[in-house]
Design an enzyme around this catalytic site. Structure first.
Site, PDB file in Angstrom:
ATOM      1  N   GLY A   1      -9.226  -8.944  -0.232  1.00 43.94           N
ATOM      2  CA  GLY A   1      -8.007  -9.196   0.515  1.00 43.94           C
ATOM      3  C   GLY A   1      -7.436 -10.591   0.354  1.00 43.94           C
TER       4      GLY A   1
ATOM      5  N   ARG B   1       0.825  -1.222   0.000  1.00 51.77           N
ATOM      6  CA  ARG B   1       0.000   0.000   0.000  1.00 51.77           C
ATOM      7  C   ARG B   1       0.852   1.263   0.000  1.00 51.77           C
ATOM      8  NH1 ARG B   1      -5.133  -1.908   3.722  1.00 51.77           N
ATOM      9  NH2 ARG B   1      -6.380  -2.524   1.935  1.00 51.77           N
TER      10      ARG B   1
ATOM     11  N   GLY C   1     -12.862  -4.178   0.327  1.00 50.09           N
ATOM     12  CA  GLY C   1     -14.212  -3.700   0.620  1.00 50.09           C
ATOM     13  C   GLY C   1     -14.681  -2.690  -0.416  1.00 50.09           C
TER      14      GLY C   1
ATOM     15  N   LYS D   1     -18.504 -16.227   3.077  1.00 47.33           N
ATOM     16  CA  LYS D   1     -19.931 -15.984   3.290  1.00 47.33           C
ATOM     17  C   LYS D   1     -20.653 -15.595   2.018  1.00 47.33           C
ATOM     18  CE  LYS D   1     -20.804 -13.597   7.142  1.00 47.33           C
ATOM     19  NZ  LYS D   1     -20.547 -12.382   7.929  1.00 47.33           N
TER      20      LYS D   1
HETATM   21  P1  AMP Z   1     -13.908 -13.806   2.489  1.00 47.46           P
HETATM   22  O1  AMP Z   1     -13.367 -12.963   3.598  1.00 47.46           O
HETATM   23  O2  AMP Z   1     -15.405 -13.847   2.442  1.00 47.46           O
HETATM   24  O3  AMP Z   1     -13.274 -13.534   1.155  1.00 47.46           O
HETATM   25  O4  AMP Z   1     -13.542 -15.297   2.877  1.00 47.46           O
HETATM   26  C1  AMP Z   1     -12.238 -15.747   2.973  1.00 47.46           C
HETATM   27  C2  AMP Z   1     -12.203 -16.927   3.884  1.00 47.46           C
HETATM   28  O5  AMP Z   1     -13.052 -17.938   3.397  1.00 47.46           O
HETATM   29  C3  AMP Z   1     -10.840 -17.533   4.000  1.00 47.46           C
HETATM   30  O6  AMP Z   1     -10.366 -17.347   5.310  1.00 47.46           O
HETATM   31  C4  AMP Z   1     -11.060 -19.015   3.709  1.00 47.46           C
HETATM   32  O7  AMP Z   1     -10.392 -19.867   4.594  1.00 47.46           O
HETATM   33  C5  AMP Z   1     -12.559 -19.154   3.885  1.00 47.46           C
HETATM   34  N1  AMP Z   1     -13.099 -20.297   3.123  1.00 47.46           N
HETATM   35  C6  AMP Z   1     -12.981 -20.531   1.807  1.00 47.46           C
HETATM   36  N2  AMP Z   1     -13.543 -21.708   1.481  1.00 47.46           N
HETATM   37  C7  AMP Z   1     -14.050 -22.230   2.608  1.00 47.46           C
HETATM   38  C8  AMP Z   1     -14.747 -23.440   2.918  1.00 47.46           C
HETATM   39  N3  AMP Z   1     -15.049 -24.315   1.970  1.00 47.46           N
HETATM   40  N4  AMP Z   1     -15.115 -23.645   4.202  1.00 47.46           N
HETATM   41  C9  AMP Z   1     -14.814 -22.750   5.179  1.00 47.46           C
HETATM   42  N5  AMP Z   1     -14.151 -21.586   4.950  1.00 47.46           N
HETATM   43  C10 AMP Z   1     -13.771 -21.335   3.679  1.00 47.46           C
END
Ligand code: AMP
Length: 396
Positions: A352, A37, A375, A199
């Site tokens: 990220g 950054r 974000g 999520k």
């Molecule tokens: P996000 O912050 O929504 O981009 O999510 C990133 C996180 O999703 C990372 O820490 C991954 O470990 C988690 N993640 C990805 N695939 C899975 C999965 N199948 N089950 C649980 N966590 C996951």
């Protein structure tokens, strides 16, 4: 987009207040673990210095929540920035007040002052107008180069533009918006989006906005399991957001109606516990048996997704395909990253975790653009107006 960018502004002999995003990761000894950054802001800073201006830089760092937190002072940033610029950056112990004003009034052309962490004052995130006015008080020009915070209506992003006559976007902000608006407004087809992460609820507005724009959506990560369950496909112990099953069903039928392909994993790497050394196996279809959880997309899915990526002219990627932090479940994310790096498409990586995955693999130079704001890029892709950008556009 702002009509003016920094290259249009005459900075000679003038005090230029720049909102940068120096929110860098620090280790326990307050060493910077990734200076991306800081480097990303260098073109704007160098423009000011090379053209005889005085650069006054301001940023937040971490979440001090309106109090002085010693470990979140900007000192390590000042040190790293001094090294990168090859000059001494004068670091202040506050971002407003008489000491700051005195230091700014004695600046020579080509000098750089770095103000203290903006979020030591609660007024920053509250968007307080008096605080914004004080920040603005000793500057002639305002430059916004903090794409990572452009989705926040904070005092240093929005209020400050009310008290400085001239404002413009810095090179980084301009570049981020140029790439993102390029893919959203006039993508070269076929245009695909790869979405993953933890999520599905975080990504629903993005999917809704992109369904009309993309030819194909590739879904991975935990969010895939809510889509699978919505179609009555067994998901075992995989992470599911029960309250989002209905909206996922609707998105699947909307996609069909719009003739947009929405691909879900056809196989998975599954485990009997959420840890790297859990028992694991690869499924031969999209079902996850009872007692097991899906932690990564499987090898057949990687092949299918890589094939789609190779055929695309524009690719947007946000979110990992699995629990990439654990080496046994990183294969899907790595496979997608490598396919993207090998393809000749315009490729934009935002968010990220997908950015850290691509950096970790040393592939960042092989994609077209790696966004510095997870974000902010997500909100832009949702079709929202970013307050930090709107503040400049309204003005010019
Ligand atoms: P996000 O912050 O929504 O981009 O999510 C990133 C996180 O999703 C990372 O820490 C991954 O470990 C988690 N993640 C990805 N695939 C899975 C999965 N199948 N089950 C649980 N966590 C996951």
């Amino acid at each position: 987009m702002a009509k003016l960018t920094i290259g249009d502004v005459d900075v000679q002999g003038r005090k230029v207040l720049v909102r940068v995003d120096f929110n860098v990761p620090l280790d326990e000894q307050c060493n910077i673990t990734d200076d991306t950054r800081i480097r990303a802001a260098l073109p704007t800073i160098r423009y000011i210095l090379d053209n005889g201006g005085k650069a006054i830089l301001m940023s937040h760092l971490g979440r001090p929540k309106g109090k002085v937190v010693e470990s979140l002072r900007m000192n390590p940033v000042a040190k790293r920035l001094s090294e990168l610029l090859g000059l001494t950056v004068k670091k202040m112990d506050d971002c407003i007040g008489s000491e700051v004003n005195n230091a700014i009034s004695t600046m020579s052309n080509g000098d750089v002052v770095l103000l203290e962490n903006l979020r030591f004052h609660a007024e920053e995130t509250a968007g307080d107008e008096d605080f914004a006015k004080e920040l603005a008080s000793s500057a002639d020009i305002y430059i916004d180069d903090a794409f990572g915070t452009a989705h926040r209506a904070h005092a240093s992003m929005v209020g400050v533009t009310h008290y400085i006559a001239e404002s413009a976007a810095g090179y980084l902000l301009e570049k981020e918006i140029r790439y993102l608006s390029g893919v959203v407004e006039k993508p070269k087809k076929p245009f695909i989006a790869i979405l993953g992460g933890a999520k599905v609820s975080d990504k629903i507005p993005v999917i809704e906005n992109l369904l009309d724009k993309v030819d194909c959506l590739l879904i991975g990560g935990a969010m895939a399991y809510t889509f699978l369950k919505a179609q009555n496909i067994a998901v075992g112990l995989s992470r599911v957001e029960e309250d989002k099953l209905e909206i996922c069903q609707k998105l699947l039928s909307d996609a069909k109606e719009k003739n947009t392909e929405l691909l879900l994993p056809q196989d998975h790497v599954i485990a009997d516990a959420f840890k790297n050394d859990a028992n694991r196996m690869v499924t031969d279809n999209s079902e996850t048996p009872d007692g097991w959880m899906g932690l990564d997309i499987g090898p057949n899915t990687i092949v299918t997704y890589a094939h789609r990526i190779r055929k695309a002219c524009t690719v947007l990627w946000n979110g990992p395909m699995g629990v990439f932090e654990m080496s046994n479940f990183a294969g899907g994310t790595e496979g997608v990253a490598r396919a993207l790096a090998d393809s000749a498409s315009v490729s934009i990586v935002g968010g990220g975790d997908s950015v850290s995955a691509i950096n970790k693999l040393g592939l960042a130079d092989f994609v077209t653009h790696v966004s510095t704001g997870g974000g902010a890029s997500l909100e832009y892709l949702e079709g929202k107006v970013l307050p930090g950008v709107a503040a400049l556009t309204d003005k010019n």
